[in-house]
Design a protein around this motif. Sequence first.
Motif, PDB file in Angstrom:
ATOM      1  N   SER A 160       0.740  -1.357  -0.034  1.00  0.00           N
ATOM      2  CA  SER A 160       0.002  -0.101   0.105  1.00  0.00           C
ATOM      3  C   SER A 160       0.755   1.317   0.127  1.00  0.00           C
ATOM      4  O   SER A 160       1.770   1.449   0.841  1.00  0.00           O
ATOM      5  CB  SER A 160      -1.078   0.105   1.021  1.00  0.00           C
ATOM      6  OG  SER A 160      -1.796  -1.100   1.332  1.00  0.00           O
ATOM      7  N   HIS A 161       0.407   2.296  -0.915  1.00  0.00           N
ATOM      8  CA  HIS A 161       1.290   3.395  -1.049  1.00  0.00           C
ATOM      9  C   HIS A 161       1.162   4.221   0.448  1.00  0.00           C
ATOM     10  O   HIS A 161       2.156   4.516   0.778  1.00  0.00           O
ATOM     11  CB  HIS A 161       0.595   4.222  -2.002  1.00  0.00           C
ATOM     12  CG  HIS A 161       1.309   5.431  -2.367  1.00  0.00           C
ATOM     13  ND1 HIS A 161       0.887   6.547  -3.219  1.00  0.00           N
ATOM     14  CD2 HIS A 161       2.794   5.813  -2.083  1.00  0.00           C
ATOM     15  CE1 HIS A 161       1.911   7.393  -3.341  1.00  0.00           C
ATOM     16  NE2 HIS A 161       2.809   7.060  -2.674  1.00  0.00           N
ATOM     17  N   SER A 162       0.300   4.324   1.087  1.00  0.00           N
ATOM     18  CA  SER A 162       0.068   4.745   2.409  1.00  0.00           C
ATOM     19  C   SER A 162       0.854   4.105   3.394  1.00  0.00           C
ATOM     20  O   SER A 162       1.617   5.015   3.997  1.00  0.00           O
ATOM     21  CB  SER A 162      -1.482   4.578   2.948  1.00  0.00           C
ATOM     22  OG  SER A 162      -1.748   3.331   3.022  1.00  0.00           O
ATOM     23  N   LEU A 163       1.395   3.020   3.205  1.00  0.00           N
ATOM     24  CA  LEU A 163       2.287   2.343   4.080  1.00  0.00           C
ATOM     25  C   LEU A 163       3.648   2.638   3.824  1.00  0.00           C
ATOM     26  O   LEU A 163       4.604   3.120   4.831  1.00  0.00           O
ATOM     27  CB  LEU A 163       2.116   0.856   4.122  1.00  0.00           C
ATOM     28  CG  LEU A 163       1.015   0.333   4.696  1.00  0.00           C
ATOM     29  CD1 LEU A 163       0.882  -1.085   4.380  1.00  0.00           C
ATOM     30  CD2 LEU A 163       1.199   0.359   6.102  1.00  0.00           C
ATOM     31  N   ILE A 164       4.037   2.995   2.564  1.00  0.00           N
ATOM     32  CA  ILE A 164       5.225   3.449   2.000  1.00  0.00           C
ATOM     33  C   ILE A 164       5.590   4.742   2.613  1.00  0.00           C
ATOM     34  O   ILE A 164       6.544   5.169   3.251  1.00  0.00           O
ATOM     35  CB  ILE A 164       5.304   3.459   0.492  1.00  0.00           C
ATOM     36  CG1 ILE A 164       5.216   2.159  -0.030  1.00  0.00           C
ATOM     37  CG2 ILE A 164       6.618   4.028   0.032  1.00  0.00           C
ATOM     38  CD1 ILE A 164       5.053   1.819  -1.616  1.00  0.00           C
ATOM     39  N   ASP A 214      -6.675  -1.279   2.633  1.00  0.00           N
ATOM     40  CA  ASP A 214      -5.396  -0.494   2.764  1.00  0.00           C
ATOM     41  C   ASP A 214      -5.607   0.372   4.080  1.00  0.00           C
ATOM     42  O   ASP A 214      -4.582   0.222   4.784  1.00  0.00           O
ATOM     43  CB  ASP A 214      -5.271   0.383   1.499  1.00  0.00           C
ATOM     44  CG  ASP A 214      -4.918  -0.314   0.479  1.00  0.00           C
ATOM     45  OD1 ASP A 214      -4.164  -1.323   0.312  1.00  0.00           O
ATOM     46  OD2 ASP A 214      -5.433  -0.048  -0.724  1.00  0.00           O
ATOM     47  N   ALA A 215      -6.795   0.666   4.488  1.00  0.00           N
ATOM     48  CA  ALA A 215      -6.938   1.466   5.614  1.00  0.00           C
ATOM     49  C   ALA A 215      -6.571   0.646   6.821  1.00  0.00           C
ATOM     50  O   ALA A 215      -6.210   1.157   7.887  1.00  0.00           O
ATOM     51  CB  ALA A 215      -8.306   2.112   5.547  1.00  0.00           C
ATOM     52  N   ASP A 253     -11.347  -6.682   7.038  1.00  0.00           N
ATOM     53  CA  ASP A 253     -10.511  -5.826   5.881  1.00  0.00           C
ATOM     54  C   ASP A 253      -9.169  -6.160   6.150  1.00  0.00           C
ATOM     55  O   ASP A 253      -8.465  -6.132   4.932  1.00  0.00           O
ATOM     56  CB  ASP A 253     -10.701  -4.434   6.286  1.00  0.00           C
ATOM     57  CG  ASP A 253     -12.011  -4.022   6.081  1.00  0.00           C
ATOM     58  OD1 ASP A 253     -12.808  -4.480   5.129  1.00  0.00           O
ATOM     59  OD2 ASP A 253     -12.889  -2.845   6.703  1.00  0.00           O
ATOM     60  N   PHE A 254      -8.309  -6.453   7.188  1.00  0.00           N
ATOM     61  CA  PHE A 254      -7.094  -6.751   7.314  1.00  0.00           C
ATOM     62  C   PHE A 254      -7.017  -8.065   6.483  1.00  0.00           C
ATOM     63  O   PHE A 254      -5.763  -8.324   5.819  1.00  0.00           O
ATOM     64  CB  PHE A 254      -6.794  -6.590   8.649  1.00  0.00           C
ATOM     65  CG  PHE A 254      -5.192  -6.715   8.849  1.00  0.00           C
ATOM     66  CD1 PHE A 254      -4.497  -5.827   9.040  1.00  0.00           C
ATOM     67  CD2 PHE A 254      -4.595  -8.204   8.973  1.00  0.00           C
ATOM     68  CE1 PHE A 254      -2.968  -5.631   8.911  1.00  0.00           C
ATOM     69  CE2 PHE A 254      -3.433  -8.163   9.008  1.00  0.00           C
ATOM     70  CZ  PHE A 254      -2.285  -6.914   9.052  1.00  0.00           C
TER      71      PHE A 254
END
Length: 282
Positions: free
Chosen positions: A33-37, A83-84, A119-120
């Motif tokens: 996920s881009h948010s994790l990067i 992703d969230a 979701d996870f």
Amino acid sequence: MTTTGTADFKHSKCYANTEGGCSTRISGEHFVSHSLIRLYTFDDPHVTIRHNSGFGVRNPVSPRRFVANVLCEAHNNGLSDADAAALKFATFLRDIALRYRNGSGAWGANESVEVSGDDFQRWVLKLLATHAAGNAITADDELVKSPILEDSIHLLLNRAAWPSTWGLCVAADATNLDLKFDPFTRLETVTDDWWGVTPMLKNGDQTLVGGVVELAGVGFGLSLYNPGRGAPGFDLPANPLRGSIQRPSFMAWELNGVRKQVNFTWNDHHEHRNITYTMDRT
């Protein structure tokens, strides 16, 4: 802007196109996920990322290019909750790890966070599926094509209920080094070793049947078949899921009676046990 799909349209490049619902535009699905990067690089605009095991994206690229063109925009947007959930989980553990500083900092008071387990679980499946669809999986050091089960797509898109013997699991046996469970005493978990993926492939046709995904120093197993829990062979050393529990109600880390706890919420009717890892300050 949220892109919606057309009921009967199947984009040829979208691996989730089994029942249509695709949009006409393909999108770049990040391998992680881009948010994790952004979280783990402190949103550094100059950072680069690549796979470190000789497959997938082999040369350093900017985060926006760490992608595979394997999902249409509609199906990509539809997985934003997954992703969230991963971001919420990782942010909680990373913040604690930064304060704890490998034992030289403060453990602090009791803390907890609530994360959607449903979701996870889908996020773990999405990461595995993206690597399979993006031709980023190897077997015996050779790049292989790994088909994705149609049942996996139904689970990913929340079209079907997870069978009781399939799904997410976490470590409950300290001797199983394939499932990590220590997010706080390795500095690497907040620097350059905060994620990883090890697919499990079916003998013969190399179909994706599960794997182990690491996030924030914690390993999550996922099975897309009945792995035979309780059978004599389940706990053999070759099985990366050995000694694990499925779909935990919570995971907790305790030091001197103080707990850091991730509570997972589930909308299924399966059993949900819990696990607490007792830590020692060294």
